[in-house]
Enzyme design. Structure first.
Site, PDB file in Angstrom:
ATOM      1  N   GLU B  68       5.846  -4.691   3.118  1.00  9.50           N
ATOM      2  CA  GLU B  68       5.995  -4.209   1.993  1.00  9.50           C
ATOM      3  C   GLU B  68       7.021  -4.366   1.241  1.00  9.50           C
ATOM      4  O   GLU B  68       7.194  -4.511   0.291  1.00  9.50           O
ATOM      5  CB  GLU B  68       4.404  -2.586   1.958  1.00  9.50           C
ATOM      6  CG  GLU B  68       2.811  -3.096   2.261  1.00  9.50           C
ATOM      7  CD  GLU B  68       2.690  -3.352   3.496  1.00  9.50           C
ATOM      8  OE1 GLU B  68       3.829  -3.112   4.101  1.00  9.50           O
ATOM      9  OE2 GLU B  68       1.824  -3.709   3.708  1.00  9.50           O
ATOM     10  N   HIS B 137      -6.949   4.225   3.240  1.00  6.98           N
ATOM     11  CA  HIS B 137      -7.249   2.817   1.690  1.00  6.98           C
ATOM     12  C   HIS B 137      -7.734   3.915   0.958  1.00  6.98           C
ATOM     13  O   HIS B 137      -7.894   2.886  -0.501  1.00  6.98           O
ATOM     14  CB  HIS B 137      -8.725   2.788   2.733  1.00  6.98           C
ATOM     15  CG  HIS B 137      -8.027   0.947   3.478  1.00  6.98           C
ATOM     16  ND1 HIS B 137      -8.396   1.478   4.594  1.00  6.98           N
ATOM     17  CD2 HIS B 137      -8.225  -0.186   3.241  1.00  6.98           C
ATOM     18  CE1 HIS B 137      -7.506   0.524   5.269  1.00  6.98           C
ATOM     19  NE2 HIS B 137      -7.499  -0.402   5.225  1.00  6.98           N
TER      20      HIS B 137
END
Ligand SMILES: Cc1ncc(C[n+]2csc(CCOP(=O)(O)OP(=O)(O)O)c2C)c(N)n1
Lengths: 372, 334
Positions: B68, B137
């Site tokens: 990321e 999540h």
């Protein structure tokens, strides 16, 4: 079980066997048993009881994976990342640890955690999203399966370093995938471990995929074990479907770490024959043909063929293994089924040792609203 | 919406509207590039980029390595050098490895180069709970971004807004975080104009009008607020539901106007309670409209604990219409 046919040679010293393993790092894969079950270097094989133990552990890991699928389909398990086909990669490496070492598994490493000693009921509970699966056993240095990728790697270095500072001979073993090895944390960890001489064993399971991204899209590198070189630590490339080979190199790496010789990176070359998770549809990114070749390399079947051919295992003994493993799982499932459902207030428990005034209020609010 | 009336519309889910917006952006501006984990061949884990690589090629829509910080950092460089990076972070909870790039650079480039350089980047990330995802999540990290100077934060709650806001975000010369409520991806459908249009950033939407209470929400909480408002209306309470659409820039005008009318406020988010963006909204109202308030502002939020991955009790964490309705009664009873 029956006596080994081949004469067991004196076991090589860790250093000597290690050298043999590391020589393979330039692209060759270290292998002890071929897919056909033959062992060209019998002198490097572990003794027969160890081989049988590894076989049993792989069967046990496979059984969990298969049952997890069925339980998921019947609504008795949450989303589960399968590892079927990767048992040799996980079992062989985790089996090289002893009880006082550390294990840092990712979500895909249920097989490693089971091998290391995470109890089956708790493991089922974890994948059922029950807090009973989150509460790690007090007597085992295993962390919950890591979901955010690569974050476990620097932490394993820290745990390993702590053991070194405390003067123990304990090591830390951490898992990651080929995808995860692109994250910065992975590289920082390898560098730290090398620079600080942390007794850490890094297992990089190269299973060909990061969800839909094949390794060739992930990186230009074709031999991930060579990454170790950039950090001045040994890197080993091993056939990840050959449990005797993964066990061999893992034991070498663990021994090196225990002896104060620092970290090792082990690349296990394997394949994720199953979908990314039970909810994934791999047909969107790969064909069945991609996967088919790997069935012939199945790690459980390979060791079974070897053991049968060498006369260390009979069909009847194998059937007994099956029955015992099934019985163990069903008993564990009953234990897991008996875990009580979490109460709503558990949401705010275990945030701090001493809950903040805010959390105390929030807990009271949940109790009042949910009546639990 | 642009001035011209829509010619044709199509029923779309939110994920379809996002996909449509991305396709239009790629079509219109060759500088637009879409990248992230699994966005190419697979079309994203939620299918938001489905078909785009096949249509626009693997140079403009591509899978990145799994990193990321690399995704955001590379995007910054692309943006500095004249491209229009549109990155996807697979789940907002996995933005954290990239926060160094966001906090140290993405939000500061314009300021630290006195506008010589700027980063016209869009970062899309699914966020929030309600669909029983695994650990981490379901995070709602919008407050972290809203607290970072130099980045805008957009959170649509309908397919029509998702398309218009995303196209506005891509047109925007500054970095925009575009959070998409996972729960809404496929649960809502509406008629969406097929052509290119933008919905301006910084303009809240009045979802339902009412004179008694203002309920302020965004993203996945708008439908929760709207359902609570409907229930309250059955009891004769007029609830004005505001959908903020963008946290940065924040439409304080619409908020204060509504508060001046109702004098009672409930703010709803699914993020943890302490330090959330709901607190910023409450503080703004307290500073600028305290004379209109007839009751203390009530916040309905998640808790000061990680979002629970425990399926059977997850729904306790995430505000539901019952909790919002209770807050409405509370401000009415004051
Ligand atoms: C930091 C972070 N980014 C993204 C994800 C989403 N995600 C989950 S698994 C996965 C692919 C991982 O591939 P690899 O590391 O090769 O491991 P494998 O799943 O093959 O075992 C991704 C992108 C995540 N969990 N964490």
């Amino acid at each position: 079980m029956s006596k080994p046919k081949t004469k067991t040679q004196p076991k090589p010293t860790p250093q000597a066997a290690g050298a043999a393993a590391y020589e393979g790092a330039q692209g060759e894969m270290f292998q002890l048993v071929t897919p056909e079950g033959t062992a060209p270097q019998p002198e490097l094989l572990p003794d027969v009881p160890t081989r049988l133990k590894l076989y049993r552990l792989m069967r046990r890991a496979r059984h969990f994976d298969e049952r997890a699928w069925v339980l998921y389909r019947t609504g008795r398990m949450g989303v589960f990342p399968p590892y079927g086909g990767m048992e040799a990669s996980q079992v062989g490496t985790a089996a090289a640890l002893t009880h006082d070492d550390w294990l840092f598994p990712t979500y895909r490493d249920t097989g490693a955690a089971l091998t290391y000693g995470l109890p089956i009921p708790q493991t089922i509970a974890y994948w059922r999203t029950s807090p009973h699966g989150w509460a790690m056993p007090q007597d085992l240095k295993v962390l919950p399966f890591y979901i955010p990728i690569a974050t476990q790697y620097p932490q394993a270095v820290g745990a390993a370093l702590a053991e070194k500072r405390k003067g123990t001979r304990n090591v830390a073993m951490a898992y990651i995938g080929d995808g995860g090895s692109s994250e910065g944390d992975f590289h920082e960890a390898l560098n730290f471990a090398g620079a600080l001489g942390a007794p850490c064993v890094f297992v990089l399971q190269n299973n060909g995929w990061a969800i839909s991204v094949p390794t060739r899209t992930q990186t230009r590198a074709t031999n991930l074990s060579l990454r170790a070189e950039g950090y001045g630590i040994p890197g080993v490339r091993v056939d990840g479907n050959d449990v005797l080979a993964t066990y061999h190199v893992a034991l070498e790496a663990v021994n090196r770490a225990r002896n104060g010789e620092g970290p090792t990176l082990i690349e296990t070359v394997t394949y994720r024959v199953k979908p990314h998770t039970v909810a994934d549809d791999p047909s969107r990114y790969r064909t069945d043909a991609d996967t088919a070749g790997w069935d012939a390399k199945d790690p459980v079947q390979r060791l079974r063929t070897h053991l049968l051919a060498e006369g260390h295992l009979t069909e009847e003994q194998d059937a007994t293994v099956t029955r015992e493993i099934e019985a163990e799982f069903e008993a564990a499932l009953q234990v897991a089924d008996a875990f009580p459902e979490p109460t709503p207030a558990e949401i705010v428990d275990h945030v701090f040792a001493e809950p903040t005034p805010q959390l105390v209020r929030q807990r009271a609010q949940i109790m009042a609203e949910e009546g639990a | 919406m642009t001035a011209t009336a829509p010619t044709r519309t199509k029923t779309m889910t939110m994920v379809a509207a996002i996909n449509d917006a991305l396709a239009l952006a790629l079509e219109r501006d060759p500088a637009v590039h879409i990248f992230g984990e699994d966005v190419g061949v697979m079309g994203g884990v939620f299918r938001a980029t489905d078909g785009l690589q096949a249509r626009f090629g693997a140079e403009r829509v591509f899978d990145t390595p799994l990193a990321e910080a690399g995704i955001i950092g590379m995007g910054i460089g692309m943006g500095l050098a004249g491209l229009k990076p549109v990155a996807e972070i697979q789940f907002a909870g996995f933005l954290y490895p990239a926060l160094d790039q966001v906090l140290s650079h993405l939000g500061r480039y314009r300021h630290r180069t006195r506008s010589r350089y700027h980063v016209p980047m869009v970062v899309r990330a699914p966020y929030g709970g309600g669909v029983h995802t695994p650990e981490q999540h379901a995070d709602s990290p919008e407050a972290i971004l809203a607290h970072t100077p130099g980045v805008k934060v957009v959170i649509p709650s309908t397919p029509r807004d998702a398309k218009g806001l995303l196209l506005a975000a891509i047109e925007d010369p500054d970095p925009v975080f575009f959070f998409e409520a996972i729960k809404l991806y496929r649960s809502v459908k509406e008629e969406v104009p097929e052509e290119y249009y933008t919905t301006p950033l910084g303009k809240a939407r009045v979802v339902t009008g009412g004179d008694d209470v203002t309920v302020i929400a965004y993203g996945g909480m708008v439908e929760v607020a709207a359902r609570a408002a409907e229930a309250a209306r059955a009891h004769g309470i007029g609830v004005e539901v505001l959908d903020l659409r963008t946290l940065v820039p924040l439409d304080t005008g619409t908020i204060l106007e509504s508060v001046a009318k109702t004098g009672r406020v409930v703010v709803v988010t699914e993020a943890p309670r302490t330090g959330g963006f709901h607190s910023e909204i409450s503080a703004t109202i307290a500073e600028e409209a305290i004379e209109h308030l007839q009751a203390p502002i009530v916040r309905v939020t998640g808790f000061d604990a990680p979002y629970p991955p425990f399926t059977s009790i997850e729904d306790v964490y995430r505000p539901n219409p019952v909790r919002v309705a209770k807050a409405i009664r509370q401000v009415m009873a004051y």
